[in-house]
Design an enzyme around this catalytic site. Sequence first.
Site, short mmCIF file in Angstrom:
data_model
loop_
_atom_site.label_atom_id
_atom_site.label_comp_id
_atom_site.label_asym_id
_atom_site.label_seq_id
_atom_site.Cartn_x
_atom_site.Cartn_y
_atom_site.Cartn_z
N HIS A 158 0.75 -1.25 -0.13
CA HIS A 158 0.02 -0.01 0.01
C HIS A 158 0.90 1.22 0.04
O HIS A 158 0.31 2.22 0.08
CB HIS A 158 -1.06 0.09 1.21
CG HIS A 158 -1.88 -1.04 1.28
ND1 HIS A 158 -2.83 -1.13 0.12
CD2 HIS A 158 -2.20 -2.12 1.86
CE1 HIS A 158 -3.55 -2.30 0.52
NE2 HIS A 158 -3.29 -2.70 1.67
N ASP A 193 -2.96 -10.60 -2.70
CA ASP A 193 -3.55 -10.01 -1.21
C ASP A 193 -5.22 -9.93 -1.36
O ASP A 193 -5.64 -9.52 -2.13
CB ASP A 193 -2.65 -8.78 -0.94
CG ASP A 193 -2.68 -8.32 0.55
OD1 ASP A 193 -2.07 -8.70 1.52
OD2 ASP A 193 -4.11 -7.75 0.96
N HIS A 195 -6.39 -7.18 -0.29
CA HIS A 195 -6.65 -5.74 -0.46
C HIS A 195 -5.65 -5.57 -1.93
O HIS A 195 -4.71 -6.07 -1.97
CB HIS A 195 -5.98 -4.87 0.35
CG HIS A 195 -6.82 -5.14 1.64
ND1 HIS A 195 -6.03 -5.92 2.73
CD2 HIS A 195 -7.92 -4.83 2.29
CE1 HIS A 195 -6.93 -6.03 3.88
NE2 HIS A 195 -8.03 -5.28 3.73
N ASP A 282 -4.37 -12.81 3.86
CA ASP A 282 -5.56 -12.30 4.45
C ASP A 282 -6.64 -12.87 3.56
O ASP A 282 -7.78 -12.49 3.87
CB ASP A 282 -5.32 -10.83 4.71
CG ASP A 282 -4.64 -10.04 3.54
OD1 ASP A 282 -4.24 -10.63 2.78
OD2 ASP A 282 -4.39 -8.81 3.66
#
Length: 341
Positions: A158, A193, A195, A282
Amino acid sequence: MKTFYGDDQRRHDPKGFLSSGAPQPNPEKPERIDRLLAGARAAGSSIHHPANHGLAPIAAVHTPEYLEFLENIHRRWQMIPGASQEVIANIHPINRSGSYPASAVGQAGYHMADTSCPISAETFQSACWSAWSAVEAAETVMSGERAAYALCRPPGHHAFSDVAGGFCFINNSAVAAQRLRKQADRVAVLDVDLHHGNGTQGIFYGRADVLTVSIHADPVRFYPFFWGYADERGDGAGLGYNYNLPLPRKSGDDVFLDALESACRRIEAFAPQALVVALGLDAFEGDPFGGLSVSTAGFARIAERIAALRLPTLIVQEGGYLCDELSDNLTSFLTGFGSAV
């Protein structure tokens, strides 16, 4: 497969973050390291300490202004009367072009996308050792190893070239991809991931030498909200070199694997000479963030398909938070990858 990890990565120990405006315990805890090390060892991986590679490989993808900020902001923050123990931005500019504030508060807002990336006195060094783990793994792949695993914590995908966010400070996957470019004309980054890898996308969005592909929960109602849509295809020279595959919430193994097949076809069409896998565990059905529903066995299937690309591969740890199965999920992925090689 070798695992690279430096123990100074534990020193970053954030205490909290804001979720829907409410203070919550920060889930990006040092304990993640112990779970991931156990998972790597269970897969038969040997653990190796990286060298200190200095700032050069990090500065290859991050601005000097940003790195100076990361290194010094906590010391400056503590000079503010009544300031919090950790640096947490409370103002964010709508427009980041033009002026650059001199104040620590203003610069925190400029360089921090959200409130989930608190900076302590230990953060910068921990983030550097996380990045150096990725660099060391990249060097191993460049020397002829088929694959390597970088246990990067804090994570990185990120982080933009000059912005922290989402528990991330230095973009380890981008640092690794850029390092691989020393030897490979074309490098692909595949982010699996939960996200979207918005920072990685942003760093390479205008480039044609690095293909970025991300499979993730649809951001329309999920972090990072403003990036990760299917119509984001790159810009300028990079148009057509970014590929997003947003998935409906709670998608399981079969839906994820269908998207992975599309991702792998795009990677094959790009014909890279090396691959970075931004591994987020995740996406697991029992992860605290609860966005997707990949099973433990599903991680092995994901790894097997990626391994079938037959590319020199660097696996960089991204998300995956504290749950009973975190170790097993990493073991499943690394074992699945190794069995397919």
